[in-house]
Design a protein around this motif. Structure first.
Motif, PDB file in Angstrom:
ATOM      1  N   ALA A 103      15.218 -29.571 -17.847  1.00 32.27           N
ATOM      2  CA  ALA A 103      14.300 -28.428 -17.401  1.00 32.27           C
ATOM      3  C   ALA A 103      14.916 -27.247 -18.326  1.00 32.27           C
ATOM      4  N   PRO A 104      14.244 -26.878 -19.401  1.00 29.86           N
ATOM      5  CA  PRO A 104      14.594 -25.792 -20.262  1.00 29.86           C
ATOM      6  C   PRO A 104      14.738 -24.514 -19.344  1.00 29.86           C
ATOM      7  N   LEU A 105      15.864 -23.901 -19.730  1.00 29.64           N
ATOM      8  CA  LEU A 105      15.886 -22.453 -19.038  1.00 29.64           C
ATOM      9  C   LEU A 105      15.051 -21.646 -19.756  1.00 29.64           C
ATOM     10  N   ILE A 106      14.274 -20.846 -19.041  1.00 27.97           N
ATOM     11  CA  ILE A 106      13.503 -19.638 -19.488  1.00 27.97           C
ATOM     12  C   ILE A 106      13.769 -18.816 -19.025  1.00 27.97           C
ATOM     13  N   GLU A 107      14.715 -17.730 -20.004  1.00 25.69           N
ATOM     14  CA  GLU A 107      15.224 -16.448 -19.297  1.00 25.69           C
ATOM     15  C   GLU A 107      14.153 -15.286 -19.650  1.00 25.69           C
ATOM     16  N   PRO A 108      14.185 -14.212 -18.803  1.00 24.78           N
ATOM     17  CA  PRO A 108      13.398 -13.162 -19.081  1.00 24.78           C
ATOM     18  C   PRO A 108      13.749 -12.508 -20.362  1.00 24.78           C
ATOM     19  N   VAL A 109      12.441 -11.884 -20.703  1.00 28.86           N
ATOM     20  CA  VAL A 109      12.624 -10.954 -22.103  1.00 28.86           C
ATOM     21  C   VAL A 109      12.853  -9.525 -21.844  1.00 28.86           C
ATOM     22  N   PRO A 110      13.781  -8.979 -22.233  1.00 30.86           N
ATOM     23  CA  PRO A 110      14.105  -7.496 -21.773  1.00 30.86           C
ATOM     24  C   PRO A 110      13.085  -6.737 -22.352  1.00 30.86           C
ATOM     25  N   PRO A 111      12.342  -5.933 -21.465  1.00 37.01           N
ATOM     26  CA  PRO A 111      11.307  -5.165 -21.975  1.00 37.01           C
ATOM     27  C   PRO A 111      11.721  -3.978 -23.054  1.00 37.01           C
ATOM     28  N   ARG A 112      10.957  -3.554 -24.040  1.00 36.47           N
ATOM     29  CA  ARG A 112      11.230  -2.432 -24.897  1.00 36.47           C
ATOM     30  C   ARG A 112      10.466  -1.406 -24.782  1.00 36.47           C
ATOM     31  N   HIS A 113       9.606  -1.235 -23.842  1.00 36.49           N
ATOM     32  CA  HIS A 113       8.732  -0.213 -23.425  1.00 36.49           C
ATOM     33  C   HIS A 113       8.245  -0.238 -22.015  1.00 36.49           C
ATOM     34  N   ASP A 114       7.636   0.973 -21.597  1.00 37.89           N
ATOM     35  CA  ASP A 114       7.254   0.637 -20.242  1.00 37.89           C
ATOM     36  C   ASP A 114       5.927   0.896 -19.893  1.00 37.89           C
ATOM     37  N   GLN A 115       5.114   0.464 -20.797  1.00 37.97           N
ATOM     38  CA  GLN A 115       3.563   0.718 -20.619  1.00 37.97           C
ATOM     39  C   GLN A 115       2.891  -0.446 -20.012  1.00 37.97           C
ATOM     40  N   ARG A 116       2.168  -0.072 -18.911  1.00 32.78           N
ATOM     41  CA  ARG A 116       1.535  -1.284 -18.258  1.00 32.78           C
ATOM     42  C   ARG A 116       0.032  -1.138 -18.192  1.00 32.78           C
ATOM     43  N   LEU A 117      -0.631  -2.221 -17.966  1.00 31.86           N
ATOM     44  CA  LEU A 117      -1.990  -2.178 -17.823  1.00 31.86           C
ATOM     45  C   LEU A 117      -2.265  -2.405 -16.263  1.00 31.86           C
ATOM     46  N   PRO A 118      -3.117  -1.320 -15.724  1.00 32.20           N
ATOM     47  CA  PRO A 118      -3.531  -1.301 -14.250  1.00 32.20           C
ATOM     48  C   PRO A 118      -4.399  -2.591 -13.861  1.00 32.20           C
ATOM     49  N   VAL A 119      -4.056  -3.189 -12.909  1.00 34.87           N
ATOM     50  CA  VAL A 119      -4.807  -4.715 -12.769  1.00 34.87           C
ATOM     51  C   VAL A 119      -5.086  -4.281 -10.985  1.00 34.87           C
ATOM     52  N   ARG A 120      -6.403  -4.584 -10.572  1.00 29.32           N
ATOM     53  CA  ARG A 120      -6.642  -4.492  -9.199  1.00 29.32           C
ATOM     54  C   ARG A 120      -7.328  -6.059  -8.979  1.00 29.32           C
ATOM     55  N   ILE A 121      -6.835  -6.394  -7.998  1.00 30.04           N
ATOM     56  CA  ILE A 121      -7.418  -7.862  -7.296  1.00 30.04           C
ATOM     57  C   ILE A 121      -8.341  -7.665  -6.076  1.00 30.04           C
ATOM     58  N   GLU A 122      -9.573  -7.606  -6.344  1.00 31.06           N
ATOM     59  CA  GLU A 122     -10.489  -7.390  -5.132  1.00 31.06           C
ATOM     60  C   GLU A 122     -10.847  -8.515  -4.506  1.00 31.06           C
ATOM     61  N   ALA A 123     -10.672  -9.633  -4.976  1.00 34.51           N
ATOM     62  CA  ALA A 123     -11.289 -10.994  -4.253  1.00 34.51           C
ATOM     63  C   ALA A 123     -10.128 -11.867  -4.287  1.00 34.51           C
ATOM     64  N   ARG A 124      -9.342 -11.894  -3.237  1.00 34.35           N
ATOM     65  CA  ARG A 124      -8.007 -12.614  -2.781  1.00 34.35           C
ATOM     66  C   ARG A 124      -8.596 -14.227  -2.524  1.00 34.35           C
ATOM     67  N   ASP A 125      -9.816 -14.584  -2.297  1.00 38.49           N
ATOM     68  CA  ASP A 125     -10.440 -15.720  -2.089  1.00 38.49           C
ATOM     69  C   ASP A 125     -10.532 -16.422  -3.321  1.00 38.49           C
TER      70      ASP A 125
END
Length: 511
Positions: free
Chosen positions: A197-219
């Protein structure tokens, strides 16, 4: 599902030869439809570096190349006459030495390489294209090998051509086997060989930019994960090892970003999508489509949508067919500088049958409509991020993860005496528990019963018979005792006074 044996053995390498491994998979319910060599037989082909490439004195389209081939050129560079347009100094290519035997050509006969002359210039071998080695149909130029390949190395060893490609014919309930890791998990359970099981380590972020995402349909969507990666090189070349593995999975190379996404899909069974960030307007919205909306897909088709189809849209238009295919408007290209990497859990019922409405099918839809592990979206984005950084460079942002409606698996009870009766052989509770634990199933033992909670990657375990099937296929169908059927076989004869409708028709016709 198609994959190379060498890739499977990186995850789980049981002490079985190729045919025994194929037989094991088939007898466990994963029918091996075909085994074929990764490349046709050839010999005497080594890595060579072109150190000089000069025009042929008597032919405009030919070049006289001098090549280094390790121990095969210990008396100095070999002279090869070549007509390939990409023959140039500094590249490493396959060299068929004098005495080499190449795969059969159009005449069906193997090609034996001899010392020869072309337009009066001696040639001590032949530089080869992918087609001449039987590796692909491309013969537009020489097959360029990795820059770090060592001259003189056997090309079969370098490209791992002594490999076998497996093609599995999977039933719809085996969604967890639509990846190399998923099949390796099965092999580990069947053989007891360790699963890597290869170890997948988190990649440290180098900036704080995010894209807003809205989930309107939970089904429609139960989990949506993503991150921005800025300043990538979209023209970066896909590594040869990745191109090779994709080809052996039946997938052609497109570009580095698409190849990375496809690679992780075959590796872990996780379809993902990479958007051109600069083409997204303000935000992403996960919702059901509205009647009359249209979308131009990556395959060039424009489809009309309705309320029964899930989509990912931005502030202006629909950008992707949820779980099936991305749209042309936000596709990555050679001018892409910033990307948004997305991995989601789409409910199988929300994806099933949608692509067939538009007369096409995709690898992503094939997996999502059967069920894809909702627990590892973040982990797989981390893996994709690391591959993008290694191949295309870039600056990753923070992870955005929204688990809004995660599936809650219902426990399923296995009665040991019931399993023994259905299977037709004596079983102990310890045997059943051992099998289920080897398959990675969480269970609770009670007297004569096992209560199993299906793991996140198993969508096919819902009733007791599903667990009974798991027990016998891992124990082995070959261990079933031969026994005659118990049901009485009696002829069902009609009374003499009764005539069939066919006989009545014949009688009426005869009158």
């Amino acid at each position: 599902m198609q994959f190379p044996e060498s890739w499977l053995r990186e995850f789980c390498n049981p002490p079985l030869d190729t045919q025994a491994l194929a037989d094991l998979l088939t007898m466990s319910g994963m029918e091996v439809e075909e085994l074929r060599p990764a490349a046709p037989a050839f010999s005497g082909v080594v890595v060579a570096e072109i150190v000089e490439a000069e025009p042929h004195p008597n032919a405009d389209r030919l070049r006289v190349c001098r090549v280094e081939a390790g121990a095969h050129s210990k008396d100095g560079p070999l002279q090869i006459v070549c007509g390939a347009p990409n023959a140039r100094a500094g590249i490493k290519v396959p060299l068929a030495l004098v005495g080499a035997q190449l795969p059969p050509g159009d005449d069906g006969q193997p090609l034996n390489i001899k010392l020869g002359k072309l337009r009066g210039v001696e040639s001590q071998g032949m530089l080869c294209s992918a087609r001449e080695l039987g590796l692909a149909d491309d013969h537009s130029g020489l097959l360029e090998l990795a820059a770090d390949a060592t001259p003189g190395t056997d090309v079969r060893d370098l490209l791992r051509l002594d490999d076998t490609v497996f093609t599995l014919k999977l039933t719809p309930n085996l969604a967890h086997a639509l990846s190399v890791q998923g099949i390796a998990r099965e092999v580990a359970a069947l053989t007891g060989a360790p699963l890597v099981a290869p170890l997948i380590e988190p990649v440290p972020p180098r900036h704080d930019q995010r894209l807003p995402v809205r989930i309107e349909a939970r089904d429609l969507c139960g989990r949506f994960s993503g991150r921005i990666i800025r300043h990538i090189d979209p023209k970066a070349r896909t590594p040869a090892w990745m191109v090779e593995r994709l080809a052996r999975c039946g997938q052609r190379s497109v570009n580095a970003l698409v190849d990375i996404s496809n690679y992780v899909m075959f590796e872990y069974g996780r379809p993902t999508h990479i958007f051109d960030l600069d083409k997204i307007h303000n935000e992403l919205v996960v919702r059901w489509a509205r009647r009359g909306e249209t979308l131009e897909l990556l395959n060039g088709n424009t489809v009309e949508l309705d309320e029964e189809v899930g989509v990912i849209a931005d502030a202006q238009a629909v950008e992707s067919l949820a779980g099936i295919m991305g749209g042309q408007a936000t596709a990555v290209s050679d001018s892409t500088r910033h990307v948004y990497v997305e991995a989601a859990f789409w409910w199988p019922d929300a994806v099933a049958g949608r692509s067939r409405r538009y007369n096409f099918a995709t690898d992503a839809g094939h997996r999502f409509e059967r069920g894809v592990d909702p627990a590892r979206t973040v982990e797989h984005i981390e893996h994709i991020t690391r591959l993008i950084l290694e191949i295309c460079g870039g600056e990753p942002g923070p992870m955005d993860d929204q688990p809004v409606a995660m599936p809650q698996p219902e426990p399923v009870t296995l009665r040991v005496d019931r399993a023994a009766k259905v299977i037709g052989m004596p079983l102990t509770q310890a045997q059943c528990a051992d099998v289920l634990r080897r398959l990675g199933l969480e269970l609770r033992e009670e007297p004569g019963r096992l209560v199993v909670t299906p793991p996140s990657w198993r969508f096919d375990i819902r009733i007791e018979e599903d667990l009974i099937e798991e027990v016998i296929r891992v124990i082995g169908y070959d261990r079933l005792p031969p026994a005659p059927p118990l049901a009485a076989v009696t002829a069902n004869a009609l009374p003499e006074a009764r005539r069939s409708t066919h006989a009545v028709r014949r009688s009426l016709a005869a009158l």
